[in-house]
Design an enzyme around this catalytic site. Structure first.
Site, short mmCIF file in Angstrom:
data_model
loop_
_atom_site.label_atom_id
_atom_site.label_comp_id
_atom_site.label_asym_id
_atom_site.label_seq_id
_atom_site.Cartn_x
_atom_site.Cartn_y
_atom_site.Cartn_z
N HIS A 222 0.85 -1.20 0.00
CA HIS A 222 0.00 0.00 0.00
C HIS A 222 0.88 1.25 0.00
O HIS A 222 1.81 1.38 0.80
CB HIS A 222 -0.92 0.01 1.22
CG HIS A 222 -1.75 1.25 1.33
ND1 HIS A 222 -2.71 1.58 0.39
CD2 HIS A 222 -1.75 2.26 2.26
CE1 HIS A 222 -3.27 2.73 0.74
NE2 HIS A 222 -2.71 3.16 1.86
N CYS B 96 -3.95 2.83 -4.90
CA CYS B 96 -3.22 3.65 -3.93
C CYS B 96 -2.05 4.39 -4.58
O CYS B 96 -1.80 5.56 -4.28
CB CYS B 96 -2.74 2.81 -2.76
SG CYS B 96 -1.76 1.36 -3.23
#
Length: 407
Positions: A231, A317
């Site tokens: 992420h 992301c």
């Protein structure tokens, strides 16, 4: 210009294939534009000559490749049949190269192959893979296109997947382009969170190295794209100087496109920023010019902005890091007094107001721009390498292409 038609390319040997492309003609800007015009009218010979030119590693090779890629990436009702011809020509080249060389697709073999652009990241490769039906072959092409030096890709990665994670290299290419002329913002190279086999982080190493070399650092807003483990987040760091009362304050914004980051990561980031602030506050610390630090630093301001933007875009992301960084860079250039927190908060609030369909479209368009930046990086590197080799050989650049068709 005389065009020679050669059929059954896939049956040629390596020697015969090299001889087929041995006849040359000089390429000019005027020729490229003429071929573009006739290609857009549906002339198959012009399309295939553009492909032959596009195989070159000089500036005209890149321009021919850009012409073909632009046509494919911007379809209209008038160009659908042209795009089909372009894709067919690309596939012919792909099959030709692989059948003639008898090699599997491996980028490290590319120096020994005739068509290097078909074995390395290139816009021709991007066109080729889009319509290849076999998923396994798409995944093989993806490994080459994404040049996975950091071992980020899973075996199932598909370069053309509209909802895959962006790689470190892709994010870096895009941020480098948008920050190229920025005066009030500096973008640092994307990194993982932790150093290999260590509890130390890339961020604290970067902060310590910079402050040791320049005690007044940072003068501009610093942006750090960080992969926390599958992420991406964006860390903004700014030093606010108040000359009236001789104080400084570190302001740190952690932009996260999810709704939470996790206590361990949050605590690590707080520790890093507080440690950096303490180092700044040390009155015994000397500058390289042997001047003690006299400014008083107040407690740092650390804000976690959990934007919760990925309701419909589960793998975006990295795209959000790029778009958020672009927002900060552009707004800081127009108003250097802007606060990064306000800019990032406004960006997140604005994005949430879009419908699901609008969010998909924004994400899709960004990914196209990101892909262009990434592929241009390798195209420009190829040009530089090409001309460096010519200089080494004490030869003037000669921009040439084959007069043979690909059919």
């Amino acid at each position: 210009m005389m065009v020679t038609v050669v059929s059954n390319y896939c049956q040629l040997s390596q020697t015969q294939l090299s001889q087929t492309f041995a006849e040359k003609f000089t390429v000019t800007e005027e020729l490229l534009q003429s071929l573009k015009k006739t290609a857009l009218s549906g002339d198959e010979e012009s399309i295939e000559l553009l492909h032959n030119i596009a195989l070159g590693y000089d500036e005209f090779g890149k321009k021919a490749e850009d012409i073909l890629y632009h046509i494919v990436r911007n379809p209209t009702n008038d160009t659908l049949s042209i795009i089909k011809l372009i894709k067919n020509a690309c596939l012919k080249l792909y099959n030709l190269a692989h059948t003639a060389t008898k090699h599997p697709l491996k980028s490290h073999d590319s120096d020994n192959l005739l068509f290097k652009k078909l074995f390395s990241p290139s816009k021709l490769m991007a066109i080729i893979g889009e319509d290849i039906p076999l998923i396994s072959e798409k995944q093989s092409l993806s490994k080459v296109l994404l040049n996975d030096k950091n071992n980020e890709l899973s075996d199932g990665t598909n370069f053309w997947d509209k909802n895959r994670q962006l790689t470190t290299d892709e994010i870096a290419c895009y941020l480098k382009k948008i920050a190229a002329n920025a005066k009030n913002t500096q973008v640092n190279y994307p990194t993982d969170f932790y150093l290999p086999n260590s509890n130390s982080t890339y961020l604290e190493v970067a902060l310590n190295d910079n402050i040791k070399s320049d005690p007044s650092w940072p003068k501009e807003v610093q942006l750090f794209p960080i992969n926390t483990g599958g992420h991406w987040i964006l860390v903004s760091l700014q030093k606010i100087v108040n000359e009236k009362n001789n104080t400084q304050q570190i302001k740190c914004i952690i932009f996260n496109s999810l709704r939470a980051l996790g206590h361990e990561k949050e605590n690590s980031l707080k520790r890093i920023i507080n440690s950096f602030n303490s180092f700044n506050c040390d009155p015994t610390r000397e500058t390289p010019n042997n001047k003690n630090i006299t400014d008083h630093l107040t407690e740092p301001e650390i804000i976690f902005l959990h934007a919760d933007l990925q309701q419909y875009l589960s793998q975006s992301c990295g795209a959000f890091v790029c778009m958020a960084a672009q927002e900060v860079i552009e707004q800081m250039e127009s108003n250097s007094d802007s606060a990064p927190y306000t800019l990032l908060k406004n960006y997140a609030d604005r994005f949430k107001k879009y419908s699901a369909e609008e969010q998909y479209e924004i994400d899709f368009q960004h990914r196209l721009e990101n892909r262009n930046c990434y592929l241009d990086k390798y195209g420009d590197a190829n040009i530089n390498h090409y001309y460096r080799n010519l200089e080494i050989k004490n030869s003037h650049p000669k921009n040439r292409a084959s007069s043979k068709r690909v059919s």
